[in-house]
Design an enzyme around this catalytic site. Structure first.
Site, mmCIF file in Angstrom:
data_model
loop_
_atom_site.group_PDB
_atom_site.id
_atom_site.type_symbol
_atom_site.label_atom_id
_atom_site.label_comp_id
_atom_site.label_asym_id
_atom_site.label_seq_id
_atom_site.Cartn_x
_atom_site.Cartn_y
_atom_site.Cartn_z
ATOM 1 N N ASP A 1 140.722 -21.216 63.103
ATOM 2 C CA ASP A 1 140.779 -23.240 63.689
ATOM 3 C C ASP A 1 139.787 -23.849 62.170
ATOM 4 O OD1 ASP A 1 140.829 -21.950 66.096
ATOM 5 O OD2 ASP A 1 139.053 -20.692 66.309
ATOM 6 N N GLU B 1 144.389 -27.474 73.655
ATOM 7 C CA GLU B 1 142.557 -27.771 73.906
ATOM 8 C C GLU B 1 142.890 -27.994 72.117
ATOM 9 O OE1 GLU B 1 143.339 -23.009 73.190
ATOM 10 O OE2 GLU B 1 144.646 -22.903 72.257
#
Length: 506
Positions: free
Chosen positions: A21, A190
């Protein structure tokens, strides 16, 4: 190992290990990157680059996980999820979501700190992937975040808030600004990253799942919407499955680039760099017309020497390098400083000594994404029966090789493993004597994260046991680990010394 192929081109991935991420920011001529650290400590790694290709690890922003009582034992898939890194008002800011606690924020005047203690900005279950934006023209501040269905029962939507400009509080109850259920074919929206460009609010956000999805872009004239969407990066006919979740950054000369991850099983989420431009329709164009690039000309930035985050360690003075993290908040005395080289780990007493997945005192670093050989020397000093020390490949399943003190006082070379569903380890090979109480250990990691174990007790290297296929946890790639343990009891159990840790690419 670096991806700096020539003076003119680079090869993806630029970070071939589990830097999950990623988010990136530029300050002057310097680029900084942070990534998810989940339940490992210290958390929030901080990487630095001058060319977006060669990166070094310069520190961590989070000394301990909080609330501390929640992280005395490993919670491998919990903790720090999907941070956003920003620079505003002459300070660095990191926002992240803990799916069980809420949205946290820390900040610092310099990338190396000192960083503030975590401030809980929004409490709640399932609040993940937050990203702030300060509107430099109006002085307004905003925050967007996603939802984890496992905690909240909700997913595929983005919520927006007005935020106090000092980042200490949210100014409203929040509004649904993007409902992924209303976008045909989109699911698991997301990882939003929030920007302003050309009179638009932009949200760069992936959808479709980490292994099979795509990267989307959404834009609106106002922060609270309505937003229109477009898929801007997808696998197509490349080998890059699910190009997913990252950050946009602009160089001093005005070039645009996008950093994102690719899910690769036991190797975790490796990091890619994509060229980025703006199409005639005003939408961003990522990679090669929306497909990930494998090899590409480098950014137009001053040439830099080849570099990569450190892996090797001689442990000078008993201190371990920045690449190491514990599997939970550490306690004083697990590692002791001394005048020589070598890592001296205390044999920590634990009732869970049979299961490395449950132990907070395992010192770990990322599994390399390329075929590699990992080596370390281990000496067991503890005289207590049942004490042990070794080198592990740690995931939902684990395997380790090392030394154990027997009931007869002798030191044995042992090799053990546990499957994902097993609650206790068992032998992967027959134990054998290690008469000097020391051993050189080696794990060769081949394609598909298939691991072969070797030992050398002074007679040359010997293979041990069958091939072990490393496995990830749900969100975290497999880890390399060093540990020293002792059975439950009282008093000091002694220690083990680790020296000359090396990772050589095969």
């Amino acid at each position: 190992m670096t991806t700096d192929e020539t003076h003119e081109t680079y090869t993806n991935p630029i970070l071939d290990a589990d830097w999950s991420d990623p988010d990136v920011v530029r300050v002057g001529d310097d680029f900084y990157l942070t990534a998810s650290s989940f339940g490992r400590v210290p958390g929030l790694p901080l990487l630095h680059s001058r060319d977006l290709v060669n990166w070094t690890l310069v520190g961590h922003a989070l000394e301990r996980l909080e609330p501390a009582k929640e992280f005395t034992k490993p919670r491998h898939d919990c903790g720090v999820w999907a941070p956003a890194l920003r620079y505003h008002d002459e300070r660095f800011w990191i926002f992240w979501g803990d799916p069980d606690q809420g949205i946290f924020q820390i900040n610092a005047p310099e990338i190396r700190g000192p960083w503030t203690r975590p401030h809980l900005l929004k409490e709640g279950k399932g609040l993940i992937d937050p990203c702030p934006l300060w509107d430099e023209e109006t002085g307004e501040a905003y925050l967007v975040h996603a939802w984890a269905k496992s905690r909240s029962g909700v997913k595929n939507r983005l919520t927006g808030h007005r935020m106090h400009p000092d980042g200490t509080e949210l100014l409203d109850e929040g509004k649904l600004i993007v409902d992924g259920d209303r976008i045909p074919g989109w699911f698991t929206l997301e990882g939003p990253k929030l920007y302003q460009h050309d009179g638009w609010f932009w949200i760069f956000a992936p959808a479709g799942g980490v292994e099979t999805g795509w990267q989307g872009a959404l834009r609106s004239r106002g922060f609270f919407g309505p937003y229109e969407e477009k898929v801007v990066l997808e696998q197509r006919d490349t080998e890059v499955n699910g190009p997913h979740q990252g950050g946009w950054v602009r160089t001093p000369s005005g070039e645009d680039w996008f950093v994102h991850f690719q899910q690769k099983g036991a190797y975790g989420r490796v990091v890619h760099l994509q060229p980025m431009s703006w199409g005639a329709d005003g939408w961003p164009v990522l990679g090669d017309a929306g497909a990930p690039v494998a090899v590409h000309p480098k950014p137009d930035l001053p040439p830099q020497p080849a570099a990569a985050p450190a892996t090797d360690d001689d442990f000078p003075g008993g201190r371990y390098g920045r690449q190491w993290q514990w599997t939970a908040n550490p306690q004083d005395g697990w590692a002791t400083h001394h005048s020589g080289d070598g890592l001296r780990l205390t044999c920590v007493r634990s009732a869970d000594a049979h299961d490395l997945r449950k132990l907070p005192s395992v010192l770990t670093q990322r599994l390399p994404g390329t075929p590699s050989a990992v080596e370390v020397e281990v000496k067991l000093h503890s005289e207590e029966a049942g004490s042990r020390a070794g080198l592990a490949v740690l995931g939902d399943a684990f395997g380790w090789i090392g030394l154990q003190r027997g009931a007869d006082g002798a030191v044995h070379l042992v090799h053990r493993f546990a499957e994902a569903v097993a609650e206790q380890e068992r032998d992967a090979d027959h134990p054998r004597l290690a008469p000097e109480g020391s051993v050189r250990l080696r794990i060769e990691i081949g394609a598909g994260a298939r691991c072969r174990f070797f030992y050398d007790i002074g007679e040359g290297p010997h293979p041990s046991g069958p091939v072990f296929a490393a496995t990830p946890w749900r969100w975290v790639g497999a880890l390399l680990g060093l540990f020293a343990l002792a059975p439950v009891g009282s008093g000091h159990a002694g220690a083990a010394t680790f020296s000359h840790f090396r990772i050589d690419h095969l």
